[in-house]
Design a protein around this motif. Structure first.
Motif, PDB file in Angstrom:
ATOM      1  N   CYS A   1       0.838  -1.210   0.000  1.00 46.11           N
ATOM      2  CA  CYS A   1       0.000   0.000   0.000  1.00 46.11           C
ATOM      3  C   CYS A   1       0.871   1.257   0.000  1.00 46.11           C
ATOM      4  CB  CYS A   1      -0.909   0.017   1.232  1.00 46.11           C
ATOM      5  SG  CYS A   1      -2.328  -1.086   1.156  1.00 46.11           S
ATOM      6  N   GLY A   2       1.890   1.277   0.853  1.00 44.95           N
ATOM      7  CA  GLY A   2       2.763   2.440   0.918  1.00 44.95           C
ATOM      8  C   GLY A   2       3.568   2.642  -0.346  1.00 44.95           C
ATOM      9  N   ALA A   3       4.063   1.549  -0.939  1.00 51.44           N
ATOM     10  CA  ALA A   3       4.836   1.654  -2.178  1.00 51.44           C
ATOM     11  C   ALA A   3       3.979   2.198  -3.313  1.00 51.44           C
ATOM     12  CB  ALA A   3       5.409   0.287  -2.545  1.00 51.44           C
ATOM     13  N   LEU A   4       2.754   1.692  -3.422  1.00 52.66           N
ATOM     14  CA  LEU A   4       1.857   2.176  -4.474  1.00 52.66           C
ATOM     15  C   LEU A   4       1.476   3.633  -4.233  1.00 52.66           C
ATOM     16  CD1 LEU A   4      -0.451  -0.969  -4.802  1.00 52.66           C
ATOM     17  CD2 LEU A   4       1.203  -0.168  -6.494  1.00 52.66           C
ATOM     18  N   SER A   5       1.274   4.023  -2.958  1.00 52.55           N
ATOM     19  CA  SER A   5       0.948   5.411  -2.645  1.00 52.55           C
ATOM     20  C   SER A   5       2.130   6.324  -2.965  1.00 52.55           C
ATOM     21  CB  SER A   5       0.575   5.546  -1.162  1.00 52.55           C
ATOM     22  OG  SER A   5      -0.577   4.808  -0.849  1.00 52.55           O
ATOM     23  N   GLY A   6       3.336   5.885  -2.609  1.00 53.93           N
ATOM     24  CA  GLY A   6       4.510   6.694  -2.885  1.00 53.93           C
ATOM     25  C   GLY A   6       4.768   6.882  -4.362  1.00 53.93           C
ATOM     26  N   ARG A   7       4.383   5.902  -5.167  1.00 55.53           N
ATOM     27  CA  ARG A   7       4.516   5.997  -6.631  1.00 55.53           C
ATOM     28  C   ARG A   7       3.281   6.636  -7.263  1.00 55.53           C
ATOM     29  NH1 ARG A   7       8.213   2.501  -9.149  1.00 55.53           N
ATOM     30  NH2 ARG A   7       6.718   2.016 -10.819  1.00 55.53           N
ATOM     31  N   LEU A   8       2.311   7.023  -6.439  1.00 61.55           N
ATOM     32  CA  LEU A   8       1.051   7.616  -6.905  1.00 61.55           C
ATOM     33  C   LEU A   8       0.313   6.693  -7.863  1.00 61.55           C
ATOM     34  CD1 LEU A   8       2.235  11.312  -7.547  1.00 61.55           C
ATOM     35  CD2 LEU A   8       1.435  10.262  -5.419  1.00 61.55           C
ATOM     36  N   ASN A   9       0.451   5.394  -7.637  1.00 56.09           N
ATOM     37  CA  ASN A   9      -0.207   4.403  -8.492  1.00 56.09           C
ATOM     38  C   ASN A   9      -1.556   4.043  -7.866  1.00 56.09           C
ATOM     39  OD1 ASN A   9      -0.958   2.228 -10.093  1.00 56.09           O
ATOM     40  ND2 ASN A   9       1.130   1.452 -10.264  1.00 56.09           N
ATOM     41  N   TRP A  10      -2.499   4.976  -8.008  1.00 54.23           N
ATOM     42  CA  TRP A  10      -3.773   4.836  -7.308  1.00 54.23           C
ATOM     43  C   TRP A  10      -4.660   3.757  -7.909  1.00 54.23           C
ATOM     44  CZ3 TRP A  10      -2.765   6.795  -3.001  1.00 54.23           C
ATOM     45  CH2 TRP A  10      -2.029   7.973  -2.873  1.00 54.23           C
ATOM     46  N   SER A  11      -4.509   3.459  -9.193  1.00 58.57           N
ATOM     47  CA  SER A  11      -5.356   2.425  -9.796  1.00 58.57           C
ATOM     48  C   SER A  11      -5.095   1.058  -9.171  1.00 58.57           C
ATOM     49  CB  SER A  11      -5.101   2.365 -11.313  1.00 58.57           C
ATOM     50  OG  SER A  11      -5.464   3.577 -11.925  1.00 58.57           O
ATOM     51  N   THR A  12      -3.819   0.678  -9.080  1.00 56.63           N
ATOM     52  CA  THR A  12      -3.484  -0.608  -8.465  1.00 56.63           C
ATOM     53  C   THR A  12      -3.772  -0.580  -6.979  1.00 56.63           C
ATOM     54  OG1 THR A  12      -1.736  -0.839 -10.117  1.00 56.63           O
ATOM     55  CG2 THR A  12      -1.686  -2.355  -8.264  1.00 56.63           C
ATOM     56  N   PHE A  13      -3.560   0.561  -6.354  1.00 54.50           N
ATOM     57  CA  PHE A  13      -3.902   0.716  -4.942  1.00 54.50           C
ATOM     58  C   PHE A  13      -5.386   0.428  -4.722  1.00 54.50           C
ATOM     59  CE2 PHE A  13      -5.285   3.456  -1.405  1.00 54.50           C
ATOM     60  CZ  PHE A  13      -4.436   3.024  -0.393  1.00 54.50           C
ATOM     61  N   ALA A  14      -6.229   0.927  -5.631  1.00 58.08           N
ATOM     62  CA  ALA A  14      -7.666   0.690  -5.524  1.00 58.08           C
ATOM     63  C   ALA A  14      -7.993  -0.791  -5.649  1.00 58.08           C
ATOM     64  CB  ALA A  14      -8.409   1.495  -6.590  1.00 58.08           C
ATOM     65  N   VAL A  15      -7.304  -1.471  -6.556  1.00 56.84           N
ATOM     66  CA  VAL A  15      -7.512  -2.915  -6.714  1.00 56.84           C
ATOM     67  C   VAL A  15      -7.152  -3.646  -5.424  1.00 56.84           C
ATOM     68  CG1 VAL A  15      -6.748  -4.985  -7.947  1.00 56.84           C
ATOM     69  CG2 VAL A  15      -7.177  -2.867  -9.213  1.00 56.84           C
ATOM     70  N   LEU A  16      -6.031  -3.270  -4.822  1.00 56.24           N
ATOM     71  CA  LEU A  16      -5.597  -3.908  -3.582  1.00 56.24           C
ATOM     72  C   LEU A  16      -6.638  -3.728  -2.475  1.00 56.24           C
ATOM     73  CD1 LEU A  16      -3.325  -5.387  -2.071  1.00 56.24           C
ATOM     74  CD2 LEU A  16      -2.295  -3.155  -1.587  1.00 56.24           C
ATOM     75  N   LEU A  17      -7.172  -2.515  -2.331  1.00 60.54           N
ATOM     76  CA  LEU A  17      -8.208  -2.273  -1.319  1.00 60.54           C
ATOM     77  C   LEU A  17      -9.442  -3.134  -1.571  1.00 60.54           C
ATOM     78  CD1 LEU A  17      -8.276   1.616  -0.853  1.00 60.54           C
ATOM     79  CD2 LEU A  17      -7.254  -0.083   0.644  1.00 60.54           C
ATOM     80  N   SER A  18      -9.853  -3.218  -2.825  1.00 61.07           N
ATOM     81  CA  SER A  18     -11.072  -3.961  -3.171  1.00 61.07           C
ATOM     82  C   SER A  18     -10.905  -5.450  -2.920  1.00 61.07           C
ATOM     83  CB  SER A  18     -11.442  -3.709  -4.634  1.00 61.07           C
ATOM     84  OG  SER A  18     -11.698  -2.345  -4.870  1.00 61.07           O
ATOM     85  N   VAL A  19      -9.771  -5.997  -3.328  1.00 61.08           N
ATOM     86  CA  VAL A  19      -9.539  -7.433  -3.152  1.00 61.08           C
ATOM     87  C   VAL A  19      -9.526  -7.785  -1.670  1.00 61.08           C
ATOM     88  CG1 VAL A  19      -7.878  -9.304  -3.497  1.00 61.08           C
ATOM     89  CG2 VAL A  19      -8.344  -7.689  -5.348  1.00 61.08           C
ATOM     90  N   ASP A  20      -8.873  -6.954  -0.859  1.00 62.16           N
ATOM     91  CA  ASP A  20      -8.837  -7.163   0.588  1.00 62.16           C
ATOM     92  C   ASP A  20     -10.250  -7.261   1.155  1.00 62.16           C
ATOM     93  OD1 ASP A  20      -8.064  -7.130   3.314  1.00 62.16           O
ATOM     94  OD2 ASP A  20      -8.179  -4.950   3.351  1.00 62.16           O
ATOM     95  N   ALA A  21     -11.094  -6.306   0.782  1.00 67.10           N
ATOM     96  CA  ALA A  21     -12.452  -6.267   1.324  1.00 67.10           C
ATOM     97  C   ALA A  21     -13.299  -7.432   0.827  1.00 67.10           C
ATOM     98  CB  ALA A  21     -13.114  -4.944   0.942  1.00 67.10           C
TER      99      ALA A  21
END
Length: 425
Positions: free
Chosen positions: A149-169
């Motif tokens: 999550c932090g790596a994707l946020s630091g790279r501003l890669n919000w699309s993949t970050f969104a996928v990670l949040l969704s899969v978790d839930a």
């Protein structure tokens, strides 16, 4: 040692961190946040209706204990975001945050197991050994999740970050659905609590951008990165105690006061459910956008108060509407959706919503303190809030009143501490 707040931001000629900051990408994060919130509500609904008030209380305390530890691990997300964003913008490559975060996760899991004889008997009333094991495995896995999550946020890669949040839930919601369909009891819901943290493995399998981000470099050497991360975790631990760990505090303080009778046990179960439900609309989105908030405040270090105005205003406005709605329809919703066991007065539900709003405001000011490099003020604000809340829970009042007072007074005092830190940084 924390980040120096005087460090300049990216220069016009420096390399920009790769990312997708357009409205569509940020919209995906918003959708993922809605999915996460809806999934959380679904899990709570399934657990409450399937387990009843007393069984739900057992499940919710484990959920809170897991959230308490992983809440501290949000410090890994925060420092990874800062380290990766700085490294990308300044062209630095001095450490591998993945190695640091993995080692910290394994160490934390070992600490959970080693110290469990000291606390597990008071916290877990059923399936004690299994609860400790699941907690240890869950926090080890969450360390990698927080890193990604932090790596994707630091790279501003919000699309993949969104996928990670969704899969978790969605993993967690699917597990709860299966548990109800098969007829499993409380033990299955304990396992459901931790399975979402394995979402990083799923995302790494299907996403090339996640695989590129997982091994991204940090801006400081490993020793400095470790110290920074542990400092951020110590600060985040304070917020975790008050946010996710609050049901544990209710149980512990009730036990110190002599323990609940059967009626009080049902009231505590209803209170724990209401606390969780009233927090989700504000705190779930704030947690999802934590990396974005930190980035916003870092980029506006010369205009700190102005940068704080908009997020605080939005939170206060949404919270105000929520308090009114909770007073008017909250008790009816609890009884209608979750069952007659979950019966609370409208004033209590409204005050719990006000407490959730105060916690959300405290979360925003905490992000500003981190961005300003005021990690000590950040930690102090949360720990002062927590200590005040615990003191309120020990007052000679009924459990509803002392819970509401604790959730309002504690965060407001901590918020003031954060604002002083931001102004002084």
């Amino acid at each position: 040692m924390t980040t120096d707040p005087t460090t300049p931001g990216p220069h016009p000629g420096s390399a920009s961190p790769p990312g997708d900051t357009d409205a569509r990408s940020l919209g995906r994060v918003t959708i993922a946040t809605v999915v996460a919130a809806a999934s959380g509500y679904a899990v709570l609904l399934l657990a409450a209706r399937h387990l009843g008030a007393v069984g739900y209380g057992v499940f919710a305390v484990f959920w809170a204990a897991y959230g308490l530890v992983t809440g501290a691990q949000n410090g890994q997300l925060q420092e990874t975001t800062r380290a990766v964003r700085t490294a990308a913008s300044e062209g630095l490559a001095r450490s591998r945050p993945l190695l640091v975060n993995t080692a910290i996760g394994l160490g934390l899991a070992a600490l959970v197991v080693a110290t469990s004889p000291l606390w597990s008997r008071r916290v877990f009333t059923e399936d004690r050994g299994l609860s400790v094991l699941l907690l240890a495995v869950g926090v080890a896995s969450f360390a990698v999740y927080a890193h990604l999550c932090g790596a994707l946020s630091g790279r501003l890669n919000w699309s993949t970050f969104a996928v990670l949040l969704s899969v978790d839930a969605l993993i967690r919601m699917a597990g709860a659905g299966i548990a109800v369909a098969v007829g499993w009891g409380t033990t299955a819901f304990l396992a459901v609590t931790v399975i979402g943290s394995a979402s990083w493995g799923v995302v790494l399998t299907v996403s090339a951008s996640a695989r590129r981000a997982i091994g991204v470099a940090g801006d400081v050497p490993p020793r400095r990165l470790t110290v920074n991360t542990l400092t951020a975790m110590a600060a985040a631990a304070a917020s975790a105690v008050l946010v996710m760990g609050f049901p544990v505090l209710i149980n512990l303080t009730t036990d110190l006061r002599g323990g609940p009778d059967v009626d009080d046990a049902a009231t505590i179960g209803a209170l724990i459910l209401a606390v969780t439900l009233t927090r989700a609309p504000l705190l779930v989105p704030l947690n999802s956008f934590q990396g974005l908030l930190i980035s916003r405040f870092v980029d506006r270090r010369d205009r700190r108060l102005a940068a704080l105005g908009a997020p605080l205003g939005v939170v206060a406005a949404v919270g105000g509407v929520g308090v009114l709605g909770a007073w008017l329809v909250g008790p009816w919703l609890l009884r209608s959706v979750f069952g007659a066991d979950f019966d609370l007065d409208g004033v209590v539900v409204a005050m719990l919503t006000l407490g959730a709003t105060c916690l959300a405001l405290l979360t925003v000011t905490g992000a500003a303190a981190i961005a300003a490099g005021a990690h000590r003020w950040y930690a102090t604000g949360w720990w002062v809030s927590t200590l005040v809340a615990v003191a309120m829970l020990l007052l000679p009042l009924d459990v509803e009143t002392r819970t509401c007072v604790a959730l309002v007074v504690g965060p407001l005092i901590g918020l003031g501490v954060h604002l002083v830190g931001v102004l002084r940084a």
